[in-house]
Enzyme design. Structure first.
Site, PDB file in Angstrom:
ATOM      1  CG  HIS A 187      34.328  13.720  30.939  1.00 63.60           C
ATOM      2  ND1 HIS A 187      33.140  13.767  31.627  1.00 63.60           N
ATOM      3  CD2 HIS A 187      35.161  14.585  31.574  1.00 63.60           C
ATOM      4  CE1 HIS A 187      33.243  14.616  32.639  1.00 63.60           C
ATOM      5  NE2 HIS A 187      34.459  15.133  32.633  1.00 63.60           N
ATOM      6  CG  ASP A 206      31.281  10.377  31.945  1.00 63.64           C
ATOM      7  OD1 ASP A 206      32.084  11.046  31.277  1.00 63.64           O
ATOM      8  OD2 ASP A 206      31.605   9.776  32.992  1.00 63.64           O
ATOM      9  CD  GLU A 260      36.397  12.492  34.512  1.00 62.36           C
ATOM     10  OE1 GLU A 260      37.337  12.882  35.229  1.00 62.36           O
ATOM     11  OE2 GLU A 260      35.195  12.705  34.798  1.00 62.36           O
ATOM     12  CG  ASP A 293      37.302  17.297  33.090  1.00 63.48           C
ATOM     13  OD1 ASP A 293      36.187  17.800  33.306  1.00 63.48           O
ATOM     14  OD2 ASP A 293      37.597  16.128  33.416  1.00 63.48           O
ATOM     15  CG  HIS A 337      31.718  16.384  40.550  1.00 61.45           C
ATOM     16  ND1 HIS A 337      32.601  15.435  41.032  1.00 61.45           N
ATOM     17  CD2 HIS A 337      31.917  16.415  39.220  1.00 61.45           C
ATOM     18  CE1 HIS A 337      33.308  14.939  40.033  1.00 61.45           C
ATOM     19  NE2 HIS A 337      32.902  15.532  38.915  1.00 61.45           N
TER      20      HIS A 337
END
EC number: 3.4.13.20
Length: 505
Positions: free
Chosen positions: A132, A134, A199, A228, A476
């Protein structure tokens, strides 16, 4: 010595050591001359690979904040990726995913999902890579030491939003393909890509697309690879074969707002009810207090304990990289078991409570507590929902409160576990030995990666997670990074994996 020549020599040495180690192996090894060429190419072009990652990180492809500017950036990101794959010679389809309906009644277009194919030789295996493009929100004012959308290298660390989650690993796979293309070598396997841009927002509409394409795009796929997540150490690579699921709950207690001076002490306060309910869920050692919640957790065996003992985990390094003062458990084995094989319960917040600066004496009339349970294999989402609801209703009834309580499960994601004897797990182990000169840690992930379970259940193909990032990459969080070493050696890992898959298929 020129650093590039040194890296090339180290890569060649790793290949030669592996060939010596495998002298008596029954299955053939990848051609050493080709491995050497591919690894040399990757070393010589690593600055170009870093530059491409810098260009991709510069695109603010935030899918979490539903605003037109970020959505436009997402479309731009997907277009750049599609163009990159087309220039490699792939057949690329950008699938229109329609609109996303927002809670306020507005809608935004969902970025397209890329379905791409390289090669269709029926004598070769076909590996599909999921990634992904994003990212989570990022702002310099949130504590970043550098601009999150300007890839910045400091002491071999490449800082930037999406560097490790997930633009770096996606590019590493593409870079590995490009090395074979540039050397005019046939790809050892047929390769497919499924790349999305939502995602971080829950992979909106992706499951419907996978279901629709299972007998078309996925019909010839033999294996699925995801990259991931992260290693469990800073230097030792890992292969992930399982993740926990997640059940997210909301418990609502309501009446109406009252003044604490006028009514405090003569009525049942919703906040007091809610705090009692939340406090009944888990004890100070992390043990979940919901009756029956551990019933389906499989008994611990001596063989399983030995798998935890074999994993390299420096507790001090892990604690420091996590910025945690003290864990609930003192041994490596206990920590890994409570991350992977036991469920956990986390309380996330209270909606409706006064949380602003200053003082306010209102008694909140409507409060919603939010918590989740991470599920492990064999736990059933529906059974957990019933157990939690029954427990909270029992606790609430004993309070004899006049308030109303409603429990709802807003998310139910199943755990995932794979068969580590599948061909691609063996190929990944052998590729890691080739590139890193060590056996990988065989790990699970305490978080939830729904796409792995989705592929396994819908497409019915073997799924493996091959992470590239180190444990301290900070996905994150502020100052997310991927080490240059992980990015470049990860590119070699994928190239070696292609060759190993060709030998073992």
């Amino acid at each position: 010595m020129d650093p590039k020549l040194g890296r090339m020599a180290a890569s060649l040495l790793a290949v030669l050591l592996l060939l010596l180690e495998r002298g008596m192996f029954s299955s053939p090894s990848p051609p050493p001359a080709l491995l050497e060429k591919v690894f040399q190419y990757i070393d010589l072009h690593q600055d170009e690979f870093v530059q491409t990652l810098k260009e991709w990180v510069a695109i603010e492809s935030d899918s979490v904040q539903p605003v037109p500017r970020f959505r436009q950036e997402l479309f731009r990101m997907m277009a750049v990726a599609a163009d990159t794959l087309q220039r490699l010679g792939a057949r690329v389809a950008s699938v229109d995913m329609g609109p996303q309906q927002l809670p306020d009644g507005q809608s935004l277009p969902i970025p397209p999902v890329i379905l791409a194919e390289l090669g269709s030789d029926p004598t070769k295996g076909t590996v599909c890579f999921y990634g992904h493009l994003d990212v989570q929100p990022a702002d310099r004012g949130d504590g970043w030491l550098t601009d999150p959308y300007v890839l910045t290298e400091v002491d071999g660390k490449l800082y930037g939003r999406g560097a490790t989650d997930n633009k770096g690993p996606v590019l590493a796979w593409i870079n590995a393909v490009s090395a074979f293309r540039a050397l005019e070598q046939d790809l050892p396997v047929n390769i497919k890509f499924i790349i999305e841009g939502m995602e971080e927002a829950g992979s909106v509409a992706l499951e419907e697309l996978v279901e629709k394409e299972k007998d078309r795009f996925f019909s010839g796929v033999d294996y699925i690879v995801i990259s991931d997540n992260l290693w469990i150490s800073q230097r030792k690579p890992a292969i992930t074969y399982g993740t926990r699921g997640n059940s997210y709950f909301m418990v609502k207690c309501r009446d109406q707002d009252f003044h604490s001076g006028t009514f405090g002490g003569i009525l049942h306060e919703p906040m007091a009810d809610l705090v009692a309910l939340l406090g009944s869920l888990v004890d100070s050692s992390g043990h979940i207090l919901v009756p029956g919640i551990y019933d389906e957790v499989v008994p611990l065996t001596e063989e399983e304990i030995n798998t935890y003992k074999a994993i390299h985990l420096d507790l001090e390094e892990y604690r420091n990289s996590s910025r945690v003062e003290k864990f609930l458990f003192d041994t490596k084995e206990e920590i890994l078991m409570h991350l992977w094989r036991y469920p956990s319960l986390s309380i996330h917040g209270i909606e409706g409570a006064f949380d602003e600066p200053g003082t306010k004496t209102v008694i909140p009339g409507r409060v919603i507590g939010k918590f989740s349970i991470r599920l492990v294999p064999h736990m059933n989402v529906s059974a957990v929902e019933k157990q939690v609801t029954r427990h909270l209703e029992d606790v609430f009834s004993k309070r004899n409160s006049s308030n109303k309580m409603v429990v709802s499960m807003t998310l139910g994601l199943h755990p995932w576990i794979a068969n580590i004897d599948d061909t691609q797990y063996l190929a990944a182990k052998r590729a890691i030995r080739t590139v890193f000169g060590t056996e990988p840690d065989m790990i699970r992930d305490g978080s939830t990666i729904p796409i792995a379970k989705m592929f396994q259940e819908i497409v019915h193909k073997s799924v493996v997670l091959i992470p590239l990032g180190a444990v301290d990459d900070g996905e994150h969080s502020q100052n997310e990074k991927i080490n240059r070493w992980n990015y470049i050696e990860g590119t070699k890992l994928f190239a070696a994996f292609f060759l190993e898959m060709a030998q073992l298929h």
